[in-house]
Design a protein around this motif. Structure first.
Motif: not given
Length: 381
Positions: A114, A153, A155, A179, A181, A373, A376
């Motif tokens: 993230m 992933k 984020i 992605s 968020l 979350l 995802i």
């Protein structure tokens, strides 16, 4: 999903921003290991109270020593090999880079990173960016080119960051890995709504580190201008000095501002929510590359209108003219104009503040955010 590694930086940061996620995982029978590079006895104990296992590792957040960074990767790799998590979830730049690399070397089944804002290396300053930041930015992008292709992933909190980081720099990544968020959210019960008491003097509050890129100088200049015409208006500043940052407010300047009555500075406080609730309008003239500022989310949950800047992350919190105003970065005159709007139209404080609260309930509720979350990350809730 049996085990998750959460790799962050400070223990306080991991607890404040990941507590509810940890609790959600544990409620589903998932074993959580929280890795922190800057431990603190108080926050360590708070993490342990959630039921997570605490692991301390060594990493210099701002250092440029490759030997030290390699040691960090190898240390994280040792812990991953020992506990064999099903998923490694890292957040902030260095943990994402080094935690993800360690996870890849260890053949971890799922790797998630993230990026909570692009930070100082991607922050534009009015007089240009320092050479050191340009060098850090170059190395960050180079490392992202190595790491992003194998992260499952990636984020982001706002839509500007992936464009400015990935698309502009043509960084390869897995298909459908990116992605958005949105805000990381907060527990709304910790920031209860309260209307502003209109019988009190209007107070504008700034909550952030006292750095140029957070907008402290624009806030101070606006306060000086307004004080000349409206001596009864108050300006409160909450946040710590960073004396090692060349763009930070000095202790001498802070002391002078307090003595002349330009600002109120209560120092270090633990009850930030109470200070926001006793103020009328929240102001964050930041030009820092935020993800989505948490302080703004807190102010909106409490029910305060917001004045902030038209920069990534900040502009994601305000609908201009509905729950506050968006002004150009570095523009003190525009900031003064919007502050004066509330001075001249005090009834709008609670009207716009109510709209802030509505947005907070819709977008900032941590339980809604964690559900998204989990989706995802493909963790069944």
């Amino acid at each position: 999903m049996e085990k998750i590694f959460l790799i962050g930086t400070t223990a306080s940061n991991l607890y404040i921003f990941r507590k509810d996620f940890i609790l959600s995982c544990i409620s589903q029978g998932i074993e959580v290991y929280a890795l922190v590079s800057e431990p603190d006895d108080f926050w360590n104990s708070k993490i342990k109270e959630t039921g997570a296992h605490l692991i301390e590792y060594k990493m210099n957040r701002s250092g440029l020593n490759p030997v030290s960074d390699i040691k960090s990767v190898l240390q994280i790799k040792t812990y991953i090999n020992k506990y064999k998590p099903d998923l490694v979830f890292s957040f902030f730049t260095k943990p994402v880079l080094y935690g993800s690399l360690a996870a890849k070397i260890s053949n971890t089944p799922q790797i998630v990173g993230m990026i909570e804002g692009l930070g100082s290396p991607f922050t534009e300053h009015p007089n240009g960016q320092a050479l050191k930041m340009k060098i850090i930015r170059f190395f960050q992008i180079s490392l992202y080119r190595i790491v992003f292709p194998f992260i499952d992933k990636i984020i982001f909190l706002n839509s500007d960051d992936p464009y400015d980081l990935i698309k502009k720099n043509k960084i390869y990544h897995k298909r459908d890995a990116v992605s958005i968020l949105g805000p990381i959210g907060l527990d709304l019960k910790d920031y209860p709504y309260s209307s502003w008491d209109s019988s009190k003097p209007i107070t504008f509050i700034f909550v952030a580190r006292l750095l140029a890129e957070k907008g402290i100088y624009e806030f101070i200049e606006a306060a000086k201008i307004i004080k000349e015409k409206h001596s009864n208006i108050l300006f409160k500043v909450i946040g710590g000095l960073d004396l090692n940052n060349p763009y930070g407010l000095s202790q001498k300047d802070l002391d002078s501002l307090i003595q002349t009555g330009i600002i109120e500075y209560p120092g270090f406080v633990k009850n930030v929510n109470e200070h926001i609730a006793s103020s009328a309008v929240f102001v964050l003239p930041s030009y820092y590359r935020e993800g989505v500022p948490r302080s703004t989310q807190e102010a909106m949950a409490i029910g305060r209108p917001v004045i902030t800047t038209d920069v990534p992350g900040c502009r994601d919190t305000v609908i201009d003219g509905l729950n506050g105003f968006i002004v150009p970065k570095w523009d003190v005159n525009a900031l003064v104009e919007k502050m004066c709007f509330f001075i001249e139209n005090p009834d709008q404080i609670n009207i716009m503040g109510k709209e802030s609260y509505k947005i907070a309930c819709e977008k900032f509720d941590v339980h809604k955010v964690n559900k998204k979350l989990f989706e995802i990350m493909e963790i069944k809730d």
